[in-house]
Write a protein that holds these residues in place. Structure first.
Motif, PDB file in Angstrom:
ATOM      1  N   TYR A 245      -2.044   2.279 -24.510  1.00 33.29           N
ATOM      2  CA  TYR A 245      -2.119   2.737 -23.122  1.00 33.29           C
ATOM      3  C   TYR A 245      -0.708   3.025 -22.616  1.00 33.29           C
ATOM      4  CZ  TYR A 245      -0.729  -2.082 -22.073  1.00 33.29           C
ATOM      5  OH  TYR A 245      -0.062  -3.281 -22.030  1.00 33.29           O
ATOM      6  N   TYR A 246      -0.642   3.677 -21.441  1.00 34.91           N
ATOM      7  CA  TYR A 246       0.646   3.997 -20.829  1.00 34.91           C
ATOM      8  C   TYR A 246       1.009   2.981 -19.754  1.00 34.91           C
ATOM      9  CZ  TYR A 246       0.949   8.580 -23.062  1.00 34.91           C
ATOM     10  OH  TYR A 246       1.055   9.587 -23.983  1.00 34.91           O
ATOM     11  N   ALA A 247       2.322   2.806 -19.559  1.00 33.93           N
ATOM     12  CA  ALA A 247       2.846   2.000 -18.461  1.00 33.93           C
ATOM     13  C   ALA A 247       4.062   2.722 -17.893  1.00 33.93           C
ATOM     14  CB  ALA A 247       3.229   0.601 -18.930  1.00 33.93           C
ATOM     15  N   MET A 248       4.219   2.661 -16.558  1.00 30.85           N
ATOM     16  CA  MET A 248       5.336   3.325 -15.882  1.00 30.85           C
ATOM     17  C   MET A 248       5.918   2.374 -14.838  1.00 30.85           C
ATOM     18  SD  MET A 248       3.591   7.086 -15.307  1.00 30.85           S
ATOM     19  CE  MET A 248       2.776   7.929 -16.672  1.00 30.85           C
TER      20      MET A 248
ATOM     21  N   LEU B 140      -5.301   0.802   6.411  1.00 29.86           N
ATOM     22  CA  LEU B 140      -5.794   0.213   5.166  1.00 29.86           C
ATOM     23  C   LEU B 140      -7.043  -0.626   5.395  1.00 29.86           C
ATOM     24  CD1 LEU B 140      -2.475  -0.965   3.460  1.00 29.86           C
ATOM     25  CD2 LEU B 140      -3.526   1.316   3.469  1.00 29.86           C
ATOM     26  N   ASN B 141      -8.009  -0.469   4.485  1.00 24.65           N
ATOM     27  CA  ASN B 141      -9.187  -1.322   4.472  1.00 24.65           C
ATOM     28  C   ASN B 141      -8.802  -2.618   3.756  1.00 24.65           C
ATOM     29  OD1 ASN B 141     -11.596  -2.633   3.901  1.00 24.65           O
ATOM     30  ND2 ASN B 141     -12.712  -0.772   3.402  1.00 24.65           N
ATOM     31  N   ALA B 142      -8.584  -3.676   4.519  1.00 23.57           N
ATOM     32  CA  ALA B 142      -8.043  -4.924   3.969  1.00 23.57           C
ATOM     33  C   ALA B 142      -8.941  -5.574   2.936  1.00 23.57           C
ATOM     34  CB  ALA B 142      -7.757  -5.897   5.107  1.00 23.57           C
ATOM     35  N   SER B 143     -10.217  -5.211   2.905  1.00 25.03           N
ATOM     36  CA  SER B 143     -11.113  -5.796   1.915  1.00 25.03           C
ATOM     37  C   SER B 143     -10.924  -5.167   0.531  1.00 25.03           C
ATOM     38  CB  SER B 143     -12.569  -5.622   2.356  1.00 25.03           C
ATOM     39  OG  SER B 143     -12.940  -4.254   2.367  1.00 25.03           O
ATOM     40  N   GLU B 144     -10.254  -4.015   0.470  1.00 21.53           N
ATOM     41  CA  GLU B 144     -10.066  -3.328  -0.800  1.00 21.53           C
ATOM     42  C   GLU B 144      -8.612  -3.075  -1.150  1.00 21.53           C
ATOM     43  OE1 GLU B 144     -12.693   0.018  -1.718  1.00 21.53           O
ATOM     44  OE2 GLU B 144     -13.717  -0.326   0.166  1.00 21.53           O
ATOM     45  N   VAL B 145      -7.779  -2.847  -0.139  1.00 24.78           N
ATOM     46  CA  VAL B 145      -6.412  -2.392  -0.388  1.00 24.78           C
ATOM     47  C   VAL B 145      -5.412  -3.347   0.252  1.00 24.78           C
ATOM     48  CG1 VAL B 145      -4.759  -0.510  -0.048  1.00 24.78           C
ATOM     49  CG2 VAL B 145      -7.167   0.015  -0.492  1.00 24.78           C
ATOM     50  N   ALA B 146      -4.479  -3.852  -0.562  1.00 23.35           N
ATOM     51  CA  ALA B 146      -3.456  -4.769  -0.063  1.00 23.35           C
ATOM     52  C   ALA B 146      -2.216  -4.029   0.413  1.00 23.35           C
ATOM     53  CB  ALA B 146      -3.067  -5.756  -1.158  1.00 23.35           C
ATOM     54  N   ASP B 147      -1.969  -2.850  -0.165  1.00 23.43           N
ATOM     55  CA  ASP B 147      -0.738  -2.133   0.143  1.00 23.43           C
ATOM     56  C   ASP B 147      -0.887  -0.673  -0.268  1.00 23.43           C
ATOM     57  OD1 ASP B 147       1.893  -1.671   0.877  1.00 23.43           O
ATOM     58  OD2 ASP B 147       2.736  -2.385  -1.011  1.00 23.43           O
ATOM     59  N   ALA B 148      -0.083   0.185   0.354  1.00 26.40           N
ATOM     60  CA  ALA B 148       0.010   1.589  -0.042  1.00 26.40           C
ATOM     61  C   ALA B 148       1.483   1.968  -0.017  1.00 26.40           C
ATOM     62  CB  ALA B 148      -0.801   2.479   0.895  1.00 26.40           C
ATOM     63  N   PHE B 149       1.912   2.747  -0.980  1.00 27.53           N
ATOM     64  CA  PHE B 149       3.328   3.074  -1.105  1.00 27.53           C
ATOM     65  C   PHE B 149       3.491   4.411  -1.830  1.00 27.53           C
ATOM     66  CE2 PHE B 149       1.918   0.710  -4.745  1.00 27.53           C
ATOM     67  CZ  PHE B 149       2.527   1.319  -5.840  1.00 27.53           C
ATOM     68  N   GLU B 150       4.671   4.995  -1.691  1.00 24.51           N
ATOM     69  CA  GLU B 150       4.963   6.273  -2.330  1.00 24.51           C
ATOM     70  C   GLU B 150       5.943   6.079  -3.485  1.00 24.51           C
ATOM     71  OE1 GLU B 150       6.095   9.404   0.396  1.00 24.51           O
ATOM     72  OE2 GLU B 150       4.802   8.594   1.978  1.00 24.51           O
ATOM     73  N   VAL B 151       5.753   6.872  -4.526  1.00 27.00           N
ATOM     74  CA  VAL B 151       6.655   6.885  -5.669  1.00 27.00           C
ATOM     75  C   VAL B 151       7.117   8.330  -5.870  1.00 27.00           C
ATOM     76  CG1 VAL B 151       6.925   6.437  -8.145  1.00 27.00           C
ATOM     77  CG2 VAL B 151       5.451   4.961  -6.766  1.00 27.00           C
ATOM     78  N   PRO B 152       8.406   8.559  -6.089  1.00 16.61           N
ATOM     79  CA  PRO B 152       8.872   9.938  -6.280  1.00 16.61           C
ATOM     80  C   PRO B 152       8.146  10.641  -7.420  1.00 16.61           C
ATOM     81  CG  PRO B 152      10.736   8.461  -5.947  1.00 16.61           C
ATOM     82  CD  PRO B 152       9.524   7.592  -6.101  1.00 16.61           C
ATOM     83  N   LEU B 153       7.688  11.845  -7.146  1.00 16.27           N
ATOM     84  CA  LEU B 153       7.010  12.631  -8.173  1.00 16.27           C
ATOM     85  C   LEU B 153       7.925  12.839  -9.375  1.00 16.27           C
ATOM     86  CD1 LEU B 153       4.530  14.444  -8.952  1.00 16.27           C
ATOM     87  CD2 LEU B 153       5.788  16.338  -7.909  1.00 16.27           C
ATOM     88  N   ALA B 154       9.214  13.053  -9.121  1.00 17.58           N
ATOM     89  CA  ALA B 154      10.162  13.297 -10.207  1.00 17.58           C
ATOM     90  C   ALA B 154      10.206  12.130 -11.178  1.00 17.58           C
ATOM     91  CB  ALA B 154      11.553  13.572  -9.636  1.00 17.58           C
ATOM     92  N   PHE B 155      10.119  10.899 -10.658  1.00 17.65           N
ATOM     93  CA  PHE B 155      10.111   9.718 -11.528  1.00 17.65           C
ATOM     94  C   PHE B 155       8.855   9.697 -12.391  1.00 17.65           C
ATOM     95  CE2 PHE B 155       8.676   5.442 -12.461  1.00 17.65           C
ATOM     96  CZ  PHE B 155       9.787   4.861 -13.042  1.00 17.65           C
ATOM     97  N   LEU B 156       7.712   9.943 -11.781  1.00 17.25           N
ATOM     98  CA  LEU B 156       6.441   9.860 -12.492  1.00 17.25           C
ATOM     99  C   LEU B 156       6.261  10.999 -13.496  1.00 17.25           C
ATOM    100  CD1 LEU B 156       4.214   8.831  -9.477  1.00 17.25           C
ATOM    101  CD2 LEU B 156       4.959   7.357 -11.359  1.00 17.25           C
ATOM    102  N   MET B 157       6.941  12.130 -13.274  1.00 16.64           N
ATOM    103  CA  MET B 157       6.818  13.269 -14.184  1.00 16.64           C
ATOM    104  C   MET B 157       7.929  13.302 -15.235  1.00 16.64           C
ATOM    105  SD  MET B 157       3.992  14.828 -13.348  1.00 16.64           S
ATOM    106  CE  MET B 157       3.401  13.117 -13.182  1.00 16.64           C
TER     107      MET B 157
END
Length: 224
Positions: A195-198, A159-176
């Motif tokens: 707007y949308y929120a998830m 991770l580029n600490a100047s831009e990104v604090a964290d990276a994580f995965e979310v199940p595709l099934a949840f998002l779809m």
């Protein structure tokens, strides 16, 4: 067949089904509206709002690309990032890797891969671009072209600490799952903006990111 074997077979089928649908429905043809100010994108912060034309008139237009990295696990996931709190734009928000399309980028997909390498250290050799979603227009004049891609699950990040604090995965099934696509509203210059929120556990996915994910659902799973 045991229960565990049946679940594994079902997940592999879901994996193959998503990518086969994506390859059948998406292309890497660049839409004219990415750089043509006279073309009003169909999607964006203006979705279902009466302010679409006003937003489209923001100048200069700012072509950008983001990567939608679908991790090709038995049960696919989407890799997202959390922006650092000190950034001038969208600080602390959940986002896709991406940014402005630079002159050296041959295509928007190349820009998305470059940004992913710069922001989170995702190696381009592990990424298979599949196609573009609809162009997404933001209030600040960005015209974002999302690049859907298949990513090998054995990736490593830096991770580029100047831009990104964290990276994580979310199940595709949840998002779809449409039931997880909440419609919200807020005031924008005296006009109600939708707007949308998830929400996913403690993660609040909303705005541009949620809007692009909604478009992914519509492009892949709704009737063409």
């Amino acid at each position: 067949m045991t229960d565990s074997a049946a679940k594994f077979a079902a997940s592999k089928t879901a994996d193959a089904d998503f990518f086969s649908r994506a390859k059948a429905r998406l292309t890497l043809d660049v839409p004219q509206g990415l750089t043509d100010p006279d073309v009003i994108p169909k999607r964006g912060d203006h979705d279902a709002d009466p302010v679409m034309e006003a937003i489209a008139k923001v100048r200069p237009i700012r072509p950008a690309a983001v990567l939608i990295p679908v991790i090709a696990r038995a049960e696919p996931t989407i890799l997202l990032t959390t922006r650092t709190a000190h950034l001038a734009d969208h600080a602390g928000q959940i986002a896709f890797p991406g940014g402005k399309i630079e002159p050296q980028d041959r295509t928007p997909a190349d820009a998305a891969l470059r940004e992913a390498a710069e922001e989170i250290g995702l190696a381009p050799t592990l990424i298979e671009p599949i196609g573009y979603l609809d162009l997404y227009l933001t209030f600040s004049g960005f015209r974002i072209l999302p690049t859907l891609a298949r990513v090998a699950p054995d990736y490593r990040l830096a991770l580029n600490a100047s831009e990104v604090a964290d990276a994580f995965e979310v199940p595709l099934a949840f998002l779809m799952e449409p039931a997880n696509h909440q419609r919200k509203s807020r005031d924008w210059k005296g006009i109600e903006r939708n707007y949308y929120a998830m929400p996913f556990g403690e993660r609040y996915i909303w705005g541009v990111t949620a809007g692009i994910l909604r478009n992914l659902y519509e492009r892949i799973y709704q009737p063409a």
